[in-house]
Design a protein around this motif. Sequence first.
Motif, short mmCIF file in Angstrom:
data_model
loop_
_atom_site.label_atom_id
_atom_site.label_comp_id
_atom_site.label_asym_id
_atom_site.label_seq_id
_atom_site.Cartn_x
_atom_site.Cartn_y
_atom_site.Cartn_z
N TRP A 1 53.41 78.74 7.03
CA TRP A 1 52.71 77.47 6.79
C TRP A 1 53.41 76.40 7.61
CZ3 TRP A 1 48.94 76.18 2.83
CH2 TRP A 1 48.67 74.82 2.72
N LEU A 2 52.71 75.86 8.58
CA LEU A 2 53.24 74.76 9.38
C LEU A 2 52.60 73.47 8.87
CD1 LEU A 2 54.70 73.34 11.68
CD2 LEU A 2 52.89 74.08 13.23
N GLY A 3 53.39 72.63 8.22
CA GLY A 3 52.84 71.43 7.62
C GLY A 3 53.52 70.18 8.12
N PRO A 4 52.80 69.33 8.86
CA PRO A 4 53.35 68.03 9.24
C PRO A 4 53.11 66.99 8.16
CG PRO A 4 51.27 68.39 10.38
CD PRO A 4 51.51 69.59 9.50
N SER A 5 54.14 66.21 7.81
CA SER A 5 54.02 65.09 6.88
C SER A 5 53.45 65.55 5.54
CB SER A 5 53.14 64.01 7.52
OG SER A 5 53.20 62.80 6.79
N LEU A 6 52.33 65.00 5.11
CA LEU A 6 51.73 65.39 3.84
C LEU A 6 51.41 66.89 3.81
CD1 LEU A 6 50.60 64.67 1.06
CD2 LEU A 6 48.47 63.96 2.17
N GLY A 7 51.05 67.45 4.97
CA GLY A 7 50.79 68.89 5.03
C GLY A 7 52.01 69.71 4.67
N GLY A 8 53.21 69.19 4.98
CA GLY A 8 54.43 69.87 4.60
C GLY A 8 54.65 69.81 3.09
N LEU A 9 54.32 68.66 2.49
CA LEU A 9 54.45 68.54 1.04
C LEU A 9 53.48 69.48 0.33
CD1 LEU A 9 54.82 64.65 0.66
CD2 LEU A 9 56.59 66.39 0.96
N VAL A 10 52.27 69.58 0.86
CA VAL A 10 51.29 70.52 0.30
C VAL A 10 51.84 71.95 0.40
CG1 VAL A 10 48.99 71.51 0.57
CG2 VAL A 10 49.31 69.04 0.77
N GLY A 11 52.51 72.27 1.53
CA GLY A 11 53.09 73.59 1.71
C GLY A 11 54.11 73.92 0.63
N TYR A 12 54.95 72.94 0.26
CA TYR A 12 55.91 73.17 -0.82
C TYR A 12 55.18 73.46 -2.13
CZ TYR A 12 60.26 71.81 1.58
OH TYR A 12 61.37 71.77 2.40
N GLY A 13 54.07 72.75 -2.37
CA GLY A 13 53.30 72.99 -3.58
C GLY A 13 52.67 74.36 -3.60
N VAL A 14 52.10 74.78 -2.46
CA VAL A 14 51.49 76.12 -2.35
C VAL A 14 52.54 77.20 -2.56
CG1 VAL A 14 50.33 77.74 -0.79
CG2 VAL A 14 49.61 75.35 -0.86
N ALA A 15 53.72 77.01 -1.95
CA ALA A 15 54.79 78.02 -2.06
C ALA A 15 55.24 78.22 -3.49
CB ALA A 15 55.96 77.60 -1.19
N GLN A 16 55.09 77.18 -4.33
CA GLN A 16 55.52 77.27 -5.72
C GLN A 16 54.39 77.65 -6.66
OE1 GLN A 16 57.95 73.79 -6.92
NE2 GLN A 16 58.33 73.42 -4.74
N GLY A 17 53.19 77.87 -6.11
CA GLY A 17 52.03 78.20 -6.92
C GLY A 17 51.67 79.67 -6.86
N PRO A 18 50.50 80.02 -7.39
CA PRO A 18 50.08 81.43 -7.45
C PRO A 18 49.88 82.09 -6.09
CG PRO A 18 48.29 79.96 -8.10
CD PRO A 18 49.52 79.12 -8.01
N ASP A 19 49.65 81.29 -5.04
CA ASP A 19 49.47 81.85 -3.70
C ASP A 19 50.75 81.85 -2.87
OD1 ASP A 19 46.72 82.40 -3.98
OD2 ASP A 19 46.22 80.30 -3.58
#
Length: 205
Positions: A1-19
Amino acid sequence: WLGPSLGGLVGYGVAQGPDGGKLAGLLELGAPVYLKSEPFLRTLISLGVRAAWPGSIRQSWVSASMAPFLGYLALPLSDIVVNPRHVPPRVLRQLSVNMMAAMSRKVLLQFQDWISHDAFRSYDRKTDWRAGISKLQLPVLVMGGSADRLATSANVEAQYALLTSPDRTLHVFGRDRGDKMDYGHGDLIFGTGAPTEVYPVIREW
């Protein structure tokens, strides 16, 4: 997951979720896990929340109106988004017209919560994603810019310190590291030096 700015924050959320198990790694590009409660940020986000009532703020016409002047005039707060000396005027104008999508009022309220309470958590405040970073065990590359005013070098260094993953790397781009320019927030993608200095680090990692 390559996430710039808010996309990086979303990546942290995805990594900690069911996916999270679907991710091979996280590349965090100027993601501000810590948001300072500075007066100008609080004022800006408060205005945004009001302008977004009842559903979202559609700032595309504002961005399009400002675009012709970018590169010729130093607009207020323009250095928050990029280091203007590092991004060509033509690119600045294109970014102004094309980059910013309409923002949901709920997203802006969530930002308001983060800024006011020094938090990085879900909208319902039940999930503390910042605390969860220390539990991640997938490979993580944390990147930042030495002149970034949103995800400051101190911010990304503190973010990196939260990680316990055995495969973790920190890279802050700037002149003190031998790079062409001091990198601002959007420069990590759109700066003139990004194709030769940032992209190779991403590719090699």
